[in-house]
Design an enzyme around this catalytic site. Structure first.
Site, PDB file in Angstrom:
ATOM      1  N   ARG A  62       0.824  -1.209   0.000  1.00  0.00           N
ATOM      2  CA  ARG A  62       0.000   0.000   0.000  1.00  0.00           C
ATOM      3  C   ARG A  62       0.859   1.259   0.000  1.00  0.00           C
ATOM      4  NH1 ARG A  62      -5.336  -1.204   1.030  1.00  0.00           N
ATOM      5  NH2 ARG A  62      -5.598  -2.921   2.476  1.00  0.00           N
ATOM      6  N   ASP A  63       2.001   1.151   0.637  1.00  0.00           N
ATOM      7  CA  ASP A  63       2.831   2.330   0.873  1.00  0.00           C
ATOM      8  C   ASP A  63       3.988   2.435  -0.124  1.00  0.00           C
ATOM      9  OD1 ASP A  63       3.439   4.586   2.502  1.00  0.00           O
ATOM     10  OD2 ASP A  63       5.149   3.481   3.272  1.00  0.00           O
TER      11      ASP A  63
END
Lengths: 106, 692
Positions: A62-63
């Site tokens: 996600r990051d």
């Protein structure tokens, strides 16, 4: 809380467990994580500021592109500014296409 | 007037436009740049390799003394130069074929490389170790450089003052965020700035800001401070470099070397390395090693000796054995090397090795089966070394007080088998092995009993992988430990005895409510202690689809037959506060031995009371408890001892030892393991002499 005493066996065990686990956590944070981990930032790449993994961005996919576009972790993630401008081309959305993410060998 | 002025402007413009073109034209031409007086005052190392000049001169100016900009003002390890050359190829499209790149790395690492002492400082970086600590390094240096990469990378460089400053400029250009992430230090304007934002007016705050800006411009930031220190501690022209430069010569490595090593989870290895010269500083190698279980390893390969001291090699097995890389450092007297042989996706598996050149001069190198119980009789140990004469006798060997050598059998010039007795009066600890006039290193360990076991590494590291990313495995081993001379457990003077077999398992490391990492992180082999992490990628079964990361305990359990030696506790010399023994709780570490005759606790007993060394640093001890007495009821957990109980625990007086009573005891120890995320940029994958 210090005025509350456990009165039965189960409550005693619970109090022991809480006290024991709290000590362990504190011990972990007080120690210095060895092994090449980057601990300076909170959270770091491999370990969080407490030396564990619970403060990390999860899941990392996600990051990942935030790190990539902003060169936030240039030693751990390819940086999009200078060295690897086309790294993300093979994978549009890392949460879905994470199997297409590639390693780079600077 | 107008015309004159405009013509002046046009002239200036024309001049300004021509300057870059002139500069560009000048760079490819090999005409030396006019050197200024400041360039002359700046000592640098002239570049003498034509290939480096040809390939680099397009961007790096060269003066009449052969000094090239930037290149002549820094020295680095082979890995450092390789990273630089790869970056030049990647970003500036320097045309290089692999053989040219190798020649350039070789030249730069030799003529613009590190001396022995400089290479030793950051060797763990080249050895690709997983476990090391930079905790004792300067904190500013750690925060400035260690925020992104290991300090080993910084420690493997020498630069002059200007060049260190340019390193910061390069970082700012490539990675602008590094400025506030790492270089500025404690925030000047943020929440950590010490400014009372709530009780100050805007004007007051702005005034403080301006003051701090001025101060920063004048003094520089944390990175400037660190770079000034580095310019002093790691200068280009260091004393060792000057000495090395004038004494420089080719260092002969050819010959046979004795090898001893240790591989975590696999035990000790012994053997030989034969090195044959191929060309200047290039060698062919053959390793013959034998593990403790009798299996043998054979590897053949090649290697280079950089700058007279730094060995980089690669060797592979005949069959399916893994190819390993070798990073070794020659010692000052050229008769020994030490370093690491490693492999694995993250170079996490390795053998720590020491080598001794075999010259025929008597020397002691290693001992096999060197852990001796007190007392013991007719124990067979093998001494490895060099130059053992045929007429040697048992009296030629000295193993210290309390150890008698009954017989010595020479099995070769490098191998002698000794039969030894250890008396009951012998003191525990490490012992030297000496032969005639040759003193030897600490190679034996004497112990009366095993007091506890310890998991190594105490904090393991693993990375999820196996699907798209490679997995980083971790290996554990259990060491038997002795309490040491002070008679207390878990203190500095406790010493390791030997690796003992153990059963391995994982346990949750509770750090939050309903912590369930142990279900996801991976599995540990119960017999070998090898941890294999779970697959990479988001896991839909976890909250937030988290990766299979987490923290767990690694538990080792074993049963050993050991001598029954009751622990003793020294009587306090004077009463403490409230008439109690001074710090009775804290000095009671010599209390009950973990696992002393009690077996493992029931599964639901919570913390493993008395069966594990406390996490480092040691926490509250267990109360004194004589072995053989009926087990006490479960004690409160660490830090929860009831002070009223302390006077009841009387100091023990040393009872008479029971030398020959052996009992079976269960031992249990825990280590911690962090399973974390992969790394996507693999700086460690260097391919020096890849095809060799």
């Amino acid at each position: 809380m210090k005025h509350i005493q456990p009165v039965n066996r189960k409550a005693k065990r619970l109090a022991e467990w809480v006290a024991g686990s709290r000590d362990e956590v504190r011990a972990l944070q007080d120690t210095d994580t060895p092994f090449g981990c980057t601990t300076v930032f909170a959270p770091g790449w491999e370990v969080d500021s407490g030396g564990g993994t619970h403060g990390l961005c999860q899941p990392i996919e996600r990051d990942l592109y935030d790190c990539y576009h902003s060169c936030y972790w240039p030693a751990q993630v390819p940086d999009g500014l200078t060295n690897w401008p086309s790294w993300a081309e093979s994978c549009g959305a890392p949460m879905n296409d994470w199997k297409n993410i590639d390693l780079v060998f600077p | 007037m107008f015309n004159r002025r405009s013509s002046q402007v046009l002239l200036l413009l024309a001049f300004a436009l021509t300057v870059p073109f002139q500069a560009q034209e000048r760079r490819p031409s090999r005409a030396p740049a006019p050197s200024s007086s400041t360039a002359k005052d700046r000592p640098g190392i002239p570049v003498t390799n034509q290939l480096v000049i040809d390939r680099c001169k397009a961007c790096h100016d060269i003066d009449e003394e052969g000094r090239m900009s930037r290149i002549s003002y820094m020295r680095k390890s082979p890995e450092g130069w390789e990273i630089s050359i790869k970056r030049m190829v990647r970003l500036y499209e320097v045309p290089l074929v692999p053989s040219e790149a190798r020649e350039m790395v070789r030249y730069l690492s030799n003529d613009h490389g590190l001396t022995r002492s400089e290479a030793a400082r950051g060797l763990y970086e080249a050895e690709r170790r997983v476990h090391w600590s930079e905790a004792d390094r300067d904190q500013d240096l750690r925060k400035t450089c260690g925020a992104c990469h290991t300090l080993g990378r910084v420690l493997s460089q020498q630069r002059d003052g200007k060049e260190w400053k340019l390193l910061k400029a390069t970082h700012l250009a490539f990675f602008p965020l590094a400025d506030f992430q790492a270089f500025r230090g404690r925030s000047m304007f943020g929440r950590d700035s010490g400014i009372d934002f709530e009780n100050m007016t805007e004007a007051e705050i702005e005034e403080i800001f301006e003051q701090r800006r001025r101060e920063a411009r004048r003094k520089g930031d944390r990175a400037d401070k660190v770079l000034r220190a580095l310019a002093k501690s790691q200068p280009l022209m260091s004393e060792s470099w000057k000495s090395w430069s004038v004494n420089r010569r080719s260092v002969p490595l050819e010959g046979t070397w004795a090898v001893k090593g240790h591989e975590v989870g696999q035990g000790d290895l012994f053997g030989k390395l034969v090195i044959r010269k191929e060309s200047d500083d290039a060698y062919v190698t053959e390793w013959q090693l034998t593990r403790a279980d009798g299996t043998s390893l054979t590897r053949r390969g090649k290697g280079l000796l950089y700058a007279g001291y730094s060995w980089r090699g690669r060797a592979s097995g005949d069959g399916d054995g893994e190819t390993w890389r070798e990073v070794l450092l020659l010692n000052e007297s050229w008769d020994g090397m030490s370093g690491r042989l490693f492999w694995g996706a993250y170079n996490e598996i390795g053998i720590d090795v020491e080598l001794m050149r075999l010259t025929g001069t008597p020397r002691i190198f290693a001992v096999q089966n060197g852990a001796l119980p007190i007392p013991s009789e007719s124990v067979r140990i093998t001494v490895l070394g060099d130059g053992f004469p045929e007429d040697l006798e048992a009296d030629d060997f000295s193993l210290g007080q309390g150890v008698t050598v009954k017989a010595a059998t020479r099995e070769g010039p490098d191998r002698v088998v000794l039969i030894v007795d250890v008396s009951v009066e012998a003191k525990g600890g490490r012992r030297k092995v000496s032969f005639r006039a040759t003193p030897g290193p600490d190679l034996l360990v004497l112990y009366d009993t095993v007091d506890y076991i310890k998991v190594e590494p105490g904090r393991g590291l693993s990375r999820v992988g196996g699907r798209t990313m490679p997995a980083q495995t971790e290996r554990f081993e259990a060491w038997s430990m002795n309490r040491g001379p002070d008679g207390r457990l878990y203190t500095e003077d406790d010493y390791p005895i030997e690796v003992v077999p153990a059963k391995w398992s994982l346990e949750e490391f509770p750090i939050r409510e309903n912590d369930d990492d142990v279900r996801f992180v991976g599995r540990i082999d119960p017999d070998t202690g090898v941890f294999t992490p779970a697959l990479d990628g988001p896991n839909p079964e976890r909250k937030y689809e988290a990766n299979n990361v987490g923290e767990v305990y690694v538990v080792a359990e074993t049963e050993l037959e050991v001598r029954d030696v009751p622990l003793t506790r020294k009587a306090p010399t004077k009463p403490g506060k409230w008439g109690k023994p001074p710090e009775a709780g804290r000095t009671g570490r010599g209390g009950r031995r973990p696992g002393a005759g009690e077996g493992n606790p029931p599964p639901d007993s919570g913390a493993e009371e008395g069966h594990e060394p406390p996490p480092s640093p040691p926490t509250e001890p267990h109360p004194a408890h004589p072995v053989g007495a009926p087990p006490r009821p479960p004690e409160p957990p660490r830090g929860e001892e009831n002070p009223e109980e302390k006077p009841a625990r009387k100091p023990l007086v040393a009872p008479s030892p029971k030398p020959l009573v052996k009992v079976k005891r269960s031992f249990r120890a825990r280590g911690r393991l962090i399973v974390t995320v992969p790394i996507y940029a693999r700086w460690d994958r260097l391919d020096w002499n890849e095809d060799r």
